[in-house]
Scaffold this active site. Structure first.
Site, mmCIF file in Angstrom:
data_model
loop_
_atom_site.group_PDB
_atom_site.id
_atom_site.type_symbol
_atom_site.label_atom_id
_atom_site.label_comp_id
_atom_site.label_asym_id
_atom_site.label_seq_id
_atom_site.Cartn_x
_atom_site.Cartn_y
_atom_site.Cartn_z
ATOM 1 N N ASP A 8 0.866 -1.282 0.013
ATOM 2 C CA ASP A 8 0.009 -0.087 -0.023
ATOM 3 C C ASP A 8 0.894 1.061 0.026
ATOM 4 O OD1 ASP A 8 0.888 0.257 2.449
ATOM 5 O OD2 ASP A 8 -0.904 0.271 3.483
ATOM 6 N N CYS A 65 3.249 -3.214 3.972
ATOM 7 C CA CYS A 65 2.504 -1.760 4.324
ATOM 8 C C CYS A 65 3.379 -1.107 5.323
ATOM 9 C CB CYS A 65 1.292 -2.341 4.687
ATOM 10 S SG CYS A 65 0.955 -3.080 6.191
ATOM 11 N N HIS A 133 7.906 -30.687 10.078
ATOM 12 C CA HIS A 133 7.382 -29.597 9.751
ATOM 13 C C HIS A 133 6.263 -29.504 8.788
ATOM 14 C CE1 HIS A 133 10.240 -27.413 12.565
ATOM 15 N NE2 HIS A 133 11.172 -27.773 11.775
HETATM 16 C C1 RB5 Z 1 -1.772 2.759 6.362
HETATM 17 O O1 RB5 Z 1 -1.722 4.064 6.957
HETATM 18 C C2 RB5 Z 1 -1.658 1.699 7.638
HETATM 19 O O2 RB5 Z 1 -2.481 1.507 8.377
HETATM 20 C C3 RB5 Z 1 -0.849 0.237 6.688
HETATM 21 O O3 RB5 Z 1 0.108 0.636 5.907
HETATM 22 C C4 RB5 Z 1 -0.565 -0.944 7.693
HETATM 23 O O4 RB5 Z 1 0.252 -0.376 8.377
HETATM 24 C C5 RB5 Z 1 -1.687 -1.669 8.273
HETATM 25 O O5 RB5 Z 1 -1.500 -2.671 8.669
#
Ligand code: RB5
Length: 151
Positions: A8, A65, A133
């Site tokens: 993201d 993210c 595993h």
């Molecule tokens: C975005 O602000 C943030 O919430 C996302 O990148 C992530 O950390 C969510 O888990």
């Protein structure tokens, strides 16, 4: 090895660094986005990338993210996905050897570029140990076949 790569906005810069690494190594990958730092929703990136790994179209995935948490939670809703959040090299190695993790997640806001790239390097090179595993991973698979996204 074919890699499904995604982030993201919170992981965009680290994803671009990982692309440079994959280019240097001559590794095949697809960038599932995002392609700008504009705000977006990590499940929208995680789902197509995770499905591409689960289907076998890509061998492994790397998803970034801000924390690595949200995008990993989303990816783990897809049947066949074992996404592991790793912010240290020990966990990165163990996630491959013990859990046969097929997606690595990291948080750009948590670790620096140097450590992140060491983690990527180790995670991509480490093979699953199998043995005891294997049985444990099969038990996870047995659980998930009852409930998770299977497209
Ligand atoms: C975005 O602000 C943030 O919430 C996302 O990148 C992530 O950390 C969510 O888990």
């Amino acid at each position: 090895m074919r890699i499904a790569l995604g982030s993201d906005h919170g992981g965009f810069t680290l994803k671009e660094e990982i692309k440079k690494y994959l280019n240097e190594k001559g590794m095949e990958y697809k960038d599932f986005g995002t392609h700008t730092t504009d705000s977006c929703d990590y499940p929208d990136i995680a789902l197509p990338a995770a499905r591409a790994v689960a289907s076998g179209e890509y061998d492994r995935g790397i998803l970034i993210c801000g924390t690595g948490i949200g995008i990993g939670i989303a990816a783990n809703k897809v049947q066949g996905i074992r996404a592991a959040l790793c912010h240290d090299t020990f966990s990165a190695r163990a996630s491959r050897e013990h859990n046969n993790a097929n997606i690595l997640t990291m948080g750009e806001r948590v670790i620096g570029r140097g450590l992140a790239m060491d983690i990527v390097d180790i995670w991509l090179k480490t093979e699953f140990t199998g043995g005891r595993h294997q049985r444990r991973v099969e038990k996870i698979h047995e659980i998930e076949t009852r409930a998770l996204d299977s497209k």
